[in-house]
Design a protein around this motif. Structure first.
Motif, PDB file in Angstrom:
ATOM      1  N   GLY A  21       0.442  -1.651  -0.301  1.00  0.00           N
ATOM      2  CA  GLY A  21      -0.244  -0.193   0.304  1.00  0.00           C
ATOM      3  C   GLY A  21       0.206   0.875  -0.090  1.00  0.00           C
ATOM      4  N   THR A  22       2.060   1.661  -0.243  1.00  0.00           N
ATOM      5  CA  THR A  22       3.137   2.451   0.180  1.00  0.00           C
ATOM      6  C   THR A  22       4.242   2.019  -0.599  1.00  0.00           C
ATOM      7  OG1 THR A  22       3.844   1.164   2.389  1.00  0.00           O
ATOM      8  CG2 THR A  22       2.677   2.781   2.489  1.00  0.00           C
ATOM      9  N   GLY A  24       6.102   3.835  -2.727  1.00  0.00           N
ATOM     10  CA  GLY A  24       7.702   4.427  -2.419  1.00  0.00           C
ATOM     11  C   GLY A  24       8.427   4.646  -3.642  1.00  0.00           C
ATOM     12  N   VAL A  26      10.164   1.289  -3.780  1.00  0.00           N
ATOM     13  CA  VAL A  26       9.435  -0.114  -4.647  1.00  0.00           C
ATOM     14  C   VAL A  26      10.442  -0.354  -3.898  1.00  0.00           C
ATOM     15  CG1 VAL A  26       8.030   0.473  -7.062  1.00  0.00           C
ATOM     16  CG2 VAL A  26      10.938   0.065  -6.670  1.00  0.00           C
ATOM     17  N   GLY A  27      11.846  -0.196  -3.062  1.00  0.00           N
ATOM     18  CA  GLY A  27      12.429  -1.551  -2.450  1.00  0.00           C
ATOM     19  C   GLY A  27      11.841  -3.080  -1.723  1.00  0.00           C
ATOM     20  N   ASP A  46       0.018   4.425  -4.079  1.00  0.00           N
ATOM     21  CA  ASP A  46       1.240   5.744  -3.081  1.00  0.00           C
ATOM     22  C   ASP A  46       0.385   6.409  -3.560  1.00  0.00           C
ATOM     23  OD1 ASP A  46       3.905   5.249  -1.965  1.00  0.00           O
ATOM     24  OD2 ASP A  46       2.800   7.536  -2.634  1.00  0.00           O
ATOM     25  N   ASP A  48       1.602   9.289  -3.935  1.00  0.00           N
ATOM     26  CA  ASP A  48       2.239  10.154  -3.952  1.00  0.00           C
ATOM     27  C   ASP A  48       2.389   9.920  -5.938  1.00  0.00           C
ATOM     28  OD1 ASP A  48       5.046  11.662  -5.722  1.00  0.00           O
ATOM     29  OD2 ASP A  48       5.443  11.415  -3.282  1.00  0.00           O
ATOM     30  N   ALA A  51       5.976   9.427  -7.304  1.00  0.00           N
ATOM     31  CA  ALA A  51       6.243   7.884  -6.714  1.00  0.00           C
ATOM     32  C   ALA A  51       5.636   7.058  -7.672  1.00  0.00           C
ATOM     33  CB  ALA A  51       6.390   7.888  -5.032  1.00  0.00           C
ATOM     34  N   MET A 118       1.566  14.901   0.782  1.00  0.00           N
ATOM     35  CA  MET A 118       1.672  13.029  -0.108  1.00  0.00           C
ATOM     36  C   MET A 118       1.200  13.672  -1.855  1.00  0.00           C
ATOM     37  SD  MET A 118       1.834  10.278   2.667  1.00  0.00           S
ATOM     38  CE  MET A 118       2.978  11.248   4.278  1.00  0.00           C
TER      39      MET A 118
HETATM   40  C1  SAM Z   1       8.310   4.847   3.429  1.00  0.00           C
HETATM   41  S1  SAM Z   1       7.861   5.242   2.461  1.00  0.00           S
HETATM   42  C2  SAM Z   1       7.618   3.272   1.558  1.00  0.00           C
HETATM   43  C3  SAM Z   1       9.278   3.255   1.274  1.00  0.00           C
HETATM   44  C4  SAM Z   1       8.395   1.845   0.345  1.00  0.00           C
HETATM   45  N1  SAM Z   1       8.658   1.047   1.098  1.00  0.00           N
HETATM   46  C5  SAM Z   1      10.185   0.944  -0.506  1.00  0.00           C
HETATM   47  O1  SAM Z   1      11.088   0.338  -0.061  1.00  0.00           O
HETATM   48  O2  SAM Z   1      10.540   2.205  -0.769  1.00  0.00           O
HETATM   49  C6  SAM Z   1       6.266   5.319   2.794  1.00  0.00           C
HETATM   50  C7  SAM Z   1       5.598   5.860   1.150  1.00  0.00           C
HETATM   51  O3  SAM Z   1       3.511   5.787   1.323  1.00  0.00           O
HETATM   52  C8  SAM Z   1       3.345   6.698   0.802  1.00  0.00           C
HETATM   53  N2  SAM Z   1       1.524   6.693   1.896  1.00  0.00           N
HETATM   54  C9  SAM Z   1       1.915   7.463   2.870  1.00  0.00           C
HETATM   55  N3  SAM Z   1       0.202   7.502   2.904  1.00  0.00           N
HETATM   56  C10 SAM Z   1       0.063   6.669   1.860  1.00  0.00           C
HETATM   57  C11 SAM Z   1      -1.215   6.053   1.744  1.00  0.00           C
HETATM   58  N4  SAM Z   1      -2.475   6.681   3.203  1.00  0.00           N
HETATM   59  N5  SAM Z   1      -1.462   5.475   1.345  1.00  0.00           N
HETATM   60  C12 SAM Z   1      -0.910   5.662  -0.125  1.00  0.00           C
HETATM   61  N6  SAM Z   1       0.815   5.435   0.237  1.00  0.00           N
HETATM   62  C13 SAM Z   1       1.483   6.869   1.340  1.00  0.00           C
HETATM   63  C14 SAM Z   1       3.913   7.995   0.761  1.00  0.00           C
HETATM   64  O4  SAM Z   1       3.841   8.690  -0.260  1.00  0.00           O
HETATM   65  C15 SAM Z   1       5.135   7.275   0.200  1.00  0.00           C
HETATM   66  O5  SAM Z   1       6.125   6.943  -0.351  1.00  0.00           O
END
Ligand code: SAM
Length: 305
Positions: A21-22, A24, A26-27, A46, A48, A51, A118
């Motif tokens: 669900g996040t 980011g 994509v790691g 995401d 964003d 992203a 975001m």
């Molecule tokens: C910590 S990063 C994720 C990193 C990702 N797991 C990685 O491996 O690179 C958090 C991401 O969650 C997204 N985000 C935060 N709240 C969100 C939401 N309610 N719905 C979707 N994306 C969300 C942010 O935009 C951000 O890109």
């Protein structure tokens, strides 16, 4: 972040269907695709737009094995089939890319517009809150979303300062807070909690988390696992509570004000991690931002009929 720990806890297998669900940077998504190869499937989102565009490029090699959409994880259940996933990940907070891009206005380390959205399609920015809320609303926000002990002093100082013109940049706000509360050798910047509080408010992060937790549970199949990574105690407390409320450990109370706490309901989650999992020393050495990361894992129960 906490990559090995997430993979270990999610117990992925070839052919598994998973959701991130996040996305980011994509790691985690790439690691989940690789752990479910050759034919597993990933639903990813995401909120964003930048992203998501970058994620689509990075995941291009997995065409046919993933579906990526821009949107909130709170809406996952609108497009991911119910009870279809073996694993769901919510890695909360901001990405390194968001923090390190001055134009996004998330960090006091770079000067940029006070934005913090975001999803740039929404209208409320950090500048709107800082320049339009009255002193008591600002103080409440800093206290509730930042645990900021000097919330009233900072709110009053902001209201005073904006009489000579709006506060437009992260640098202006950080300098203003620092002038009211000099750093004097402290490791963290005095504006840290104010920035955290504004970000949570701008993105409605706690309500999003509540809705996202429910959506994640709806798309998990029985036996599937939900992993949530948080970065501050407010979020971690909420995740712990949301998981507990759906577990057998929750004690209902007929006099509770909330309808869902005042009647018995069938538990549908098992708490897998009694204590939150934290990053190991190697990760902390490589990435100081990981120091506040906490991972909690829950397993969807098979409902008895
Ligand atoms: C910590 S990063 C994720 C990193 C990702 N797991 C990685 O491996 O690179 C958090 C991401 O969650 C997204 N985000 C935060 N709240 C969100 C939401 N309610 N719905 C979707 N994306 C969300 C942010 O935009 C951000 O890109």
């Amino acid at each position: 972040m906490l990559l090995a720990e997430v993979l270990d806890q999610l117990q992925l297998r070839p052919g598994g269907i998973v959701a991130d669900g996040t996305l980011g940077g994509v790691g985690h998504a790439l690691a989940m695709l690789s752990a479910t190869s050759p034919n597993g499937f990933l639903y990813g989102c995401d909120r964003d737009g930048a992203a998501v565009e970058a994620a689509q490029l990075r995941l291009a090699a997995f065409v046919g094995r993933c579906e990526v959409r821009r949107g909130s994880f709170a809406a996952l259940a609108d497009w991911v089939p119910a009870a279809s996933c073996e694993a769901v990940l919510l890695d909360l907070g901001v990405s390194s890319h968001q923090l390190d891009t001055p134009d996004r206005g998330f960090s006091f380390r770079h000067d940029g517009p006070l934005d913090m959205r975001m999803d740039d399609r929404q209208s409320v920015t950090a500048a709107a809150l800082v320049n339009e809320l009255d002193a008591s609303a600002l103080a409440k926000l800093f206290w509730e979303f930042g645990d900021e002990e000097q919330s009233r002093k900072f709110a009053a100082g902001i209201v005073r300062a904006r009489q000579s013109g709006p506060i437009r940049t992260t640098g202006e706000l950080a300098a203003l807070i620092e002038a009211m509360s000099p750093r004097r050798g402290r490791r963290t910047h005095p504006a840290t909690k104010v920035f955290q509080a504004l970000r949570i408010a701008v993105n409605d992060e706690l309500a999003e988390l509540r809705r996202g937790f429910d959506a994640a549970c709806a798309i998990l199949k029985p036996g599937g696992r939900l992993a949530v990574i948080t970065f501050h105690s407010l979020e971690d407390r909420l995740v712990r509570r949301l998981g507990r409320e759906r577990s057998a450990e929750f004690e209902w109370d007929a006099s509770a004000m909330r309808p869902d706490w005042s009647r018995p309901r069938q538990p549908d989650l098992r708490i897998v991690t009694r204590k939150a999992v934290q990053p190991g020393q190697a990760e902390l050495d490589a990435n100081p931002r990981a120091r506040s990361a906490q991972l909690r894992v829950f397993e969807k129960l098979t409902l008895k009929s």
